[in-house]
Every structure is written in structure tokens, then in C-alpha cells.
Design an enzyme around this catalytic site. Structure first.
Site, PDB file in Angstrom:
ATOM      1  N   ASP A  52       0.865  -1.171   0.000  1.00  0.00           N
ATOM      2  CA  ASP A  52       0.000   0.000   0.000  1.00  0.00           C
ATOM      3  C   ASP A  52       0.912   1.235   0.000  1.00  0.00           C
ATOM      4  OD1 ASP A  52      -2.354   1.692   0.569  1.00  0.00           O
ATOM      5  OD2 ASP A  52      -1.458   1.873   2.562  1.00  0.00           O
ATOM      6  N   ASP A 108      -0.099   5.151   0.815  1.00  0.00           N
ATOM      7  CA  ASP A 108      -0.267   6.202   1.813  1.00  0.00           C
ATOM      8  C   ASP A 108      -0.108   5.667   3.239  1.00  0.00           C
ATOM      9  OD1 ASP A 108      -0.760   7.871  -0.269  1.00  0.00           O
ATOM     10  OD2 ASP A 108      -2.902   8.128   0.122  1.00  0.00           O
TER      11      ASP A 108
END
Length: 314
Positions: A67, A69
Site C-alpha cells: 500500500d 499512503d
């Protein structure tokens, strides 16, 4: 939401739009990887002496999915791309204020707010409708240098490099535009990126998405589609995220890791004996479970917005 279907069968029934978004992201990721060829890898920062990376072994049928952020990068990628677009007069000051509020909320709460995504998406896509893909891709390169280069978590970057050094491919998986995510992946020396795909015709954005934003179950669909195309064994793959929203993706692989986790993911990871690490406070990794053997520019603000802006007032 404690009892997810994918916990027993590793697959939650996904909507047609989630599947479409995932397949589109996988196709775009593979095309971008082929176009990039054998690009030079970036230099990974060394982990601190008391923060060794998770062990990774060589395995040609394994890969790692990260992922973006708050996992690879501090804060919300799309907020910073939004700032760059505002600087270039893509939208008005009042929209930047909403953008800043969203970033402040994200940093305080540490979680994504999926409830705002549809409204934000419509607003964002209106900003890039009619813009050329090449124009926004070029702007995305500039914005990376201006705002993002100094926001990468060194610890997570070292984890990704450990997979690369073991001969595995490493992919970003994010709701950010695929062009934006691809720029970040290339700058970090990663294999490529799975991201939200915005429709374009003859190199011009139409203002529509292919499927839906790559979020939640759509991320799992993208990883599943890419893994099938790359002949990967998901039980031998690893995934890393900070967000409880990414449980579908994390549950899909044999080696899930919680990095800078939000409160819900931290509890969930401990309950399921997943390994954790938090780079936000300097705390050492909470070692849970067995050691691992896992072993866009374009819409760069376009959907920058798609996830981070609130409803745009007429």
C-alpha cells in the site's frame, strides 16, 4: 465487520466494478512494466541497526505488494499532488482549503474515509476531463520532486528493497491514479504499480473511471489478477499496509504485514498473529507470528482528488 468471507475462503464476493477496476489496474501495471523495461533501481536507505528488515528469501513465484499512503509514504499522496495542481492553477483556492482539511483529518485519524470517495471522485475527474494524459504525467514527475521525494518512510523502503534483493518483484497497490503510482514506483526502483485507472480516448481523459477507485476489495482483485498473469503463488507472496480497509488484500497473501497500522488494523493483526512495525514513533517492531518466508502523473491529481477532495461546490 469482524467476520469477513475472505477469512475462510480468501475471497470475498466482489462487485463487477471492483473486478473491472482490479483487472484494469493489473493490465495497466503490466503494460507500464513492459514499457519501462529494465529501469535502474533506486538506492535503498539502510535500516537502523536496531530495526532489521523482515527476513525475505528468494522465490521466483513470490512477490510483494505495498500500500502507498502511510505505508510507503507519510501522509496522503493525493493531497500533495493536489497542492501541485493548485500551484499550476488546475482549481481554485477554496478547493485547496478542502484538500488541506482532508489531509489534516487523515493525519489525525490515520485512516481512510471511504464514505467521501464517490463525491470526491466526481469532483476530481471533472478537473482532468479534457486534459491530455501526457501533460499530467509530466506534471506528476515535477510534483514528485517538489513534494513527495522527502516523504518516503526509510524503513518501509528498506523492506521493499529486501524483496528486490531477493529477486522478487515489488508492486505498489493504491487508490491513487495508476500514472501517479507508476511514477512513484519507478522513482523508488520498484517493479511497478497497481492504481486507479481513468479512462482516456486518444490520449485525452474522458472524466470517467474504468470500474471504480482501487480501494478495499478492488485492491484484492487487482493483486489476484496480476498474480494470475505473473504466475505467482499468493500463499508465498507478501503484502504490507497501514489500513484496516486493506484486510481483503492482506488476507489474500500468505505473508501479511501491518506497517504503521491504524487502530483497527493493529487489533486485527494481533488477533490473527500478523507481524507489525510502526515507523511513526521509532518503536521497534512488534513481532507477532512466524518469520516471513515470502520469498498517476496522469490522473495525478485527477483522481488526486478522486480520493482526497470533498464535494466540489458548483
Amino acid at each position: 465487520m469482524a467476520a469477513f468471507g475472505w477469512l475462510t475462503h480468501r475471497r470475498r464476493p466482489a462487485t463487477a466494478r471492483s473486478v473491472l477496476a482490479g483487472e484494469a489496474a493489473a493490465e495497466a501495471a503490466r503494460k507500464n512494466e513492459q514499457a519501462a523495461g529494465q529501469a535502474a533501481r533506486g538506492t535503498a536507505p539502510e535500516p537502523a541497526a536496531d530495526e532489521p528488515v523482515f527476513p525475505v528469501v528468494g522465490d521466483e513465484r513470490a512477490a510483494a505488494f505495498f500500500d502507498l499512503d502511510n505505508t510507503v509514504m507519510q501522509g496522503a499522496t493525493l493531497f500533495h499532488f493536489g497542492k501541485g495542481l493548485y500551484k499550476r492553477r488546475f482549481f481554485e483556492r477554496r478547493e485547496l482549503v478542502r484538500f488541506a482539511w482532508q489531509q489534516a483529518w487523515f493525519r489525525i485519524a490515520g485512516v481512510e474515509d471511504a464514505g467521501h470517495m464517490q463525491d470526491a471522485q466526481d469532483s476530481a475527474l471533472s478537473i482532468v476531463k479534457g486534459r491530455r494524459v501526457a501533460e499530467l504525467t509530466s506534471i506528476g514527475e515535477e510534483i514528485y520532486d517538489e513534494y513527495l521525494a522527502d516523504r518516503i518512510w526509510p524503513g518501509t523502503r528498506a523492506l521493499a528493497q529486501a524483496h528486490l534483493d531477493a529477486g522478487q518483484k515489488v508492486w505498489l497497490v493504491t487508490a491513487a491514479p495508476v500514472e501517479t503510482a507508476t511514477i512513484i514506483a519507478r522513482r523508488l526502483g520498484l517493479t511497478g504499480a497497481l492504481g486507479t485507472v481513468a479512462e482516456s480516448v486518444d490520449g485525452v481523459y474522458t472524466g470517467r473511471l474504468v470500474g471504480e477507485p482501487l480501494h478495499g476489495p478492488a485492491k484484492a482483485e487487482a493483486v489476484r489478477a496480476l498474480s494470475a498473469a505473473e504466475n505467482l503463488d499468493l500463499d508465498r507472496c507478501a503484502a504490507y499496509s497501514d489500513s484496516y480497509n486493506d484486510v481483503p488484500m492482506l488476507s489474500l497473501v500468505g505473508h501479511p504485514y501491518a506497517i504503521n497500522p491504524d487502530a483497527k488494523l493493529r487489533r486485527y493483526a494481533r488477533e490473527h498473529e500478523w507481524r507489525l512495525r510502526d515507523y511513526r514513533t521509532g518503536r521497534k517492531a512488534v513481532r507477532v507470528g512466524i518469520p516471513a518466508a515470502a520469498g498517476v502523473g496522469a490522473v495525478a491529481g485527477g483522481t488526486a482528488a478522486a480520493i482526497a477532495l470533498h464535494r466540489r461546490r458548483a
